[in-house]
Design a protein around this motif. Sequence first.
Motif, PDB file in Angstrom:
ATOM      1  N   SER A   1       1.650   2.389  -2.442  1.00  0.00           N
ATOM      2  CA  SER A   1       2.846   1.655  -1.901  1.00  0.00           C
ATOM      3  C   SER A   1       4.100   2.098  -2.644  1.00  0.00           C
ATOM      4  O   SER A   1       4.065   2.053  -3.706  1.00  0.00           O
TER       5      SER A   1
ATOM      6  N   GLU B   1      -6.808   0.320  -0.259  1.00  0.00           N
ATOM      7  CA  GLU B   1      -6.887  -0.647   0.639  1.00  0.00           C
ATOM      8  C   GLU B   1      -8.497  -1.205   0.932  1.00  0.00           C
ATOM      9  O   GLU B   1      -8.539  -2.493   0.682  1.00  0.00           O
TER      10      GLU B   1
ATOM     11  N   ARG C   1     -10.028  -4.897  -0.352  1.00  0.00           N
ATOM     12  CA  ARG C   1     -10.459  -5.872   0.589  1.00  0.00           C
ATOM     13  C   ARG C   1     -11.827  -6.409   0.161  1.00  0.00           C
ATOM     14  O   ARG C   1     -12.222  -7.514   0.358  1.00  0.00           O
TER      15      ARG C   1
END
Length: 155
Positions: A42, A104, A108
Motif C-alpha cells: 500500500s 494480504e 489473513r
Amino acid sequence: MPDPGRERRAERRARELLKSCVGPEEWEMYRDLGFIRVYGRSRRAGQPRYAYLVYPRKPLVAFFPATGELIAEYCVEFPDLDGQRLPPSDDVLAKWMALTSDEERLLRRANMHLVGRQHDPARVRRDLWRLAAWERRRSARRSGRRSDPSVGLSP
C-alpha cells in the motif's frame, strides 16, 4: 546419536539460500542487523504507508516508516517438513517470500497482536534507530562520503 553440528550446517546453507534470493540491500541488512525490512504494498503519493521488520523465529512487526510508530505483531510460522522449526535464515526467507508474493494472504492467516506480546517495543524502536543509522552509513559509502551515524539521532 545426534549430530551437534547439524543445526550449524543447516543455518549456513540457509544463509546462502537467503543471500541468493533477496536483493543485495536486504542481504546486507540481515547480515549487519539481524533482520530485514520489507515495505508493504500500500502506497500514498509513491511512498510506502507501512513496512515490516522480519526477524528470525519471531513475529513480523508492522510499523509506519514515516514516523516509526509501531502498528502490530503478526505471528506466522513455517515449520519444516518434519514439523521442526526452520533454521533462522530459512524462517526469514519464508516470511520474506510470503510478504513479497502475497502479503494480504499472509496477513489473513497470521495471528495479529499489539506490539509487546512477543517483541519488546523498546527493542524494536532501537532496531528502527539502528536501521536508520545503517541506511545513512550505507548511503554515505555508496556516495563516497563519510558520515557520523550518531548525528541527529536519539535511541
